[in-house]
Every structure is written in structure tokens, then in C-alpha cells.
Motif scaffolding. Structure first.
Motif, mmCIF file in Angstrom:
data_model
loop_
_atom_site.group_PDB
_atom_site.id
_atom_site.type_symbol
_atom_site.label_atom_id
_atom_site.label_comp_id
_atom_site.label_asym_id
_atom_site.label_seq_id
_atom_site.Cartn_x
_atom_site.Cartn_y
_atom_site.Cartn_z
ATOM 1 N N ALA A 123 21.847 21.706 90.431
ATOM 2 C CA ALA A 123 21.876 22.819 89.994
ATOM 3 C C ALA A 123 21.445 24.174 90.487
ATOM 4 O O ALA A 123 20.807 24.609 90.734
ATOM 5 N N LEU A 124 22.252 24.968 89.621
ATOM 6 C CA LEU A 124 21.749 26.641 90.584
ATOM 7 C C LEU A 124 21.478 27.327 88.847
ATOM 8 O O LEU A 124 22.717 27.340 87.622
ATOM 9 N N HIS A 125 20.118 27.743 89.357
ATOM 10 C CA HIS A 125 19.804 28.542 87.678
ATOM 11 C C HIS A 125 19.844 30.187 87.662
ATOM 12 O O HIS A 125 19.168 30.969 88.192
ATOM 13 N N GLY A 126 21.435 30.343 87.958
ATOM 14 C CA GLY A 126 21.848 31.679 88.093
ATOM 15 C C GLY A 126 23.366 32.354 88.152
ATOM 16 O O GLY A 126 24.149 30.516 88.831
ATOM 17 N N ALA A 132 16.814 32.526 95.640
ATOM 18 C CA ALA A 132 15.997 32.501 96.412
ATOM 19 C C ALA A 132 15.056 33.570 95.345
ATOM 20 O O ALA A 132 13.161 33.853 95.540
ATOM 21 N N VAL A 133 15.252 33.570 94.043
ATOM 22 C CA VAL A 133 14.634 34.877 92.872
ATOM 23 C C VAL A 133 13.473 33.009 91.768
ATOM 24 O O VAL A 133 12.997 33.286 91.142
ATOM 25 N N ALA A 134 14.873 33.253 91.215
ATOM 26 C CA ALA A 134 14.457 31.991 90.002
ATOM 27 C C ALA A 134 14.379 30.517 90.919
ATOM 28 O O ALA A 134 13.256 29.671 89.913
ATOM 29 N N LEU A 186 16.172 40.239 85.770
ATOM 30 C CA LEU A 186 16.860 39.282 86.570
ATOM 31 C C LEU A 186 18.392 39.133 86.956
ATOM 32 O O LEU A 186 19.134 39.023 85.969
ATOM 33 N N PHE A 187 19.260 39.808 88.260
ATOM 34 C CA PHE A 187 20.873 39.140 88.586
ATOM 35 C C PHE A 187 21.073 40.430 87.346
ATOM 36 O O PHE A 187 22.476 40.209 86.906
ATOM 37 N N ASP A 188 20.558 41.711 86.793
ATOM 38 C CA ASP A 188 21.996 42.702 86.118
ATOM 39 C C ASP A 188 22.254 41.808 84.583
ATOM 40 O O ASP A 188 22.830 42.155 84.093
ATOM 41 N N GLY A 189 20.914 41.018 84.716
ATOM 42 C CA GLY A 189 21.302 39.589 82.394
ATOM 43 C C GLY A 189 22.423 39.258 82.664
ATOM 44 O O GLY A 189 23.186 38.458 81.913
#
Length: 253
Positions: A123-126, A132-134, A186-189
Motif C-alpha cells: 500500500a502507498l499512502h499518497g 518518507a513522509v506519510a 502534504l504533497f501539494d494536496g
């Protein structure tokens, strides 16, 4: 084939019964309010759970997609973990929560009961590079002889990861998709979970017979809700597969 039932509690939380085994996804039982996330941010919970923690009955395992965000594991949820014999989650959750958590790596399988297997899936949260952030997140596939195959996505925004699950386990009988297109600064929305259109595409990729959305309401950072899901699935010709539950309702299939 055995059946699966899913009771929607609210947010990412559901009670799943399959082959005599009861599981809870991402336990969140706190009341509405502001929940800090980091030193200068907060998440806002807008509705409480349909049932209290004591009303879930005896639970055999928790499927915890991740522990680092209060909308997936709140204070009541953390207390709840101590009552459950097995908590399956990430290696990062194990490092923070200790031996109460069993780390389940991607594609590693854990046995529950006589037939039920739980396999950890990516899974990838973004967007790409979000880890590295989420932080680390996992999904799960429930499967076994003569049992329905159930995919629980966790907070995943990657259709590539959905394709990897489909290649190994498809077609999926029930896809439990965390949707809502969660957005924060985060991540410019960029969406941190599946958009409604992404959820419909995921259903198509998985060949899912039924889709039960979770985590698309009850928090202020969701940008797409129930109406958007209905529209996206209808537009993709998949409206008959969508099982959109109200809090407290149960899907059986």
C-alpha cells in the motif's frame, strides 16, 4: 463457499466475519473533535462510531493498516488492541507498539483458525515517494480453501499496487477499498487515498464482485464522499457492484 459479512462502524473501521473468525479493521472509537498530527497540524473528526468498542464482540484479530495517524488508530483504538489476541500490521507499527503487534511483510501469510489465511500486500499512502513522509502502510488479502477472497486496501492510493494484488489473487470476491481522496497540505494536496474514480478503476482491475468502501467520511480531510462514489461507479458501469453502507449497516455476500 462460505460467506463474509462486513459491518461498517465508521471511518476505516469495520467488523469482518469470515469462516467463524471475527476481525476488525483500523479500530477508531473516539468521539468527534480535533486530533493533533505532528507539532503543527491536526485532523478533524466529524462523527463518532456507529457502535462502541465493547459492542464488537469477541474479536480474533485486528487488521491495522498503520498506526501513525489518528484517523486509523485513535486513543480508544490503541486501548482496544490490548483486548485482541492478534494484531497484524507493519514492521514500523511493531517497532512503535511492541510485541502486541505482529509485523506482516508484503506477500507474507499468517494463518487464523483452520482455513483462513491473511496475506500482507503493498500500500502507498499518497503519490510516489510518499513513504518518507506519510510512513509505512499495508493492505491485506483474506483467503483460503472454499472461502471468499477479500481485499482490504488500507490507506492506498496506488493502482499499481492494486494491479499487483489482482495478479496474485484476482478475481476478488469482496474489495474493501479505503476511498475518500484524503487530502492535506502534504504533497501539494495530492490524494493520499483512492479517489472515487480510482476506486472504480481498482474494482475493475480486481474483477471485484462486490465493493465495500471505507474511510470516505467522518473526517474533514476527505474530499470525495458517498455521492462521488455512486457517480464514479455508475459512470464506469459498475454501479451494481458498489455496496455503500451507512454506519451500522451490514453487507453479507
Amino acid at each position: 463457499m462460505s460467506v463474509v459479512s462486513i459491518r461498517y462502524v465508521g471511518g476505516p473501521t469495520a467488523v469482518v466475519d469470515i469462516d467463524g473468525i471475527r476481525l476488525v479493521t483500523d479500530p477508531t472509537f473516539d468521539t468527534p473533535g480535533d486530533y493533533p498530527i505532528g507539532p503543527d497540524r491536526k485532523l478533524v473528526k466529524t462523527a463518532g462510531p456507529a457502535i462502541e468498542a465493547d459492542e464488537t464482540g469477541a474479536v480474533d484479530a485486528v487488521l491495522l493498516s498503520h498506526d501513525q495517524h489518528p484517523d486509523n488508530l485513535d486513543e480508544s483504538g490503541r486501548a482496544y488492541l490490548s483486548r485482541v489476541p492478534v494484531v497484524l500490521s507493519t514492521a514500523a507499527a511493531h517497532s512503535r507498539l511492541g510485541d502486541a503487534v505482529t509485523a506482516l511483510a508484503n506477500w507474507e501469510t499468517y494463518s487464523l483458525g483452520e482455513r483462513l489465511l491473511v496475506t500482507g500486500v503493498p500500500a502507498l499512502h499518497g503519490p510516489e515517494g510518499a513513504e518518507a513522509v506519510a510512513g509505512e502502510v499495508t493492505g491485506f488479502v483474506l483467503h483460503g480453501d472454499a472461502l471468499p477472497t477479500v481485499y482490504v486496501s488500507g490507506d492506498n492510493a496506488s493502482l499499481d499496487h492494486v494491479r499487483a494484488v489482482a495478479e496474485r489473487f484476482g478475481p476478488i470476491d469482496v474489495a474493501v477499498l479505503f476511498a475518500g481522496a484524503a487530502r492535506t497540505p502534504l504533497f501539494d494536496g495530492a490524494p493520499l487515498t483512492l479517489t472515487s474514480e480510482g476506486a472504480a478503476e481498482a474494482a475493475q482491475i480486481l474483477g471485484a464482485r462486490h465493493v465495500v468502501p471505507l474511510h470516505f467520511e467522518h473526517w474533514g480531510h476527505f474530499s470525495e464522499g458517498a455521492d462521488s462514489l455512486v457517480q464514479a461507479f455508475a459512470g464506469a458501469g459498475l454501479g451494481d457492484r458498489l455496496r455503500l453502507l451507512k454506519p451500522g449497516e451490514v453487507f453479507t455476500g
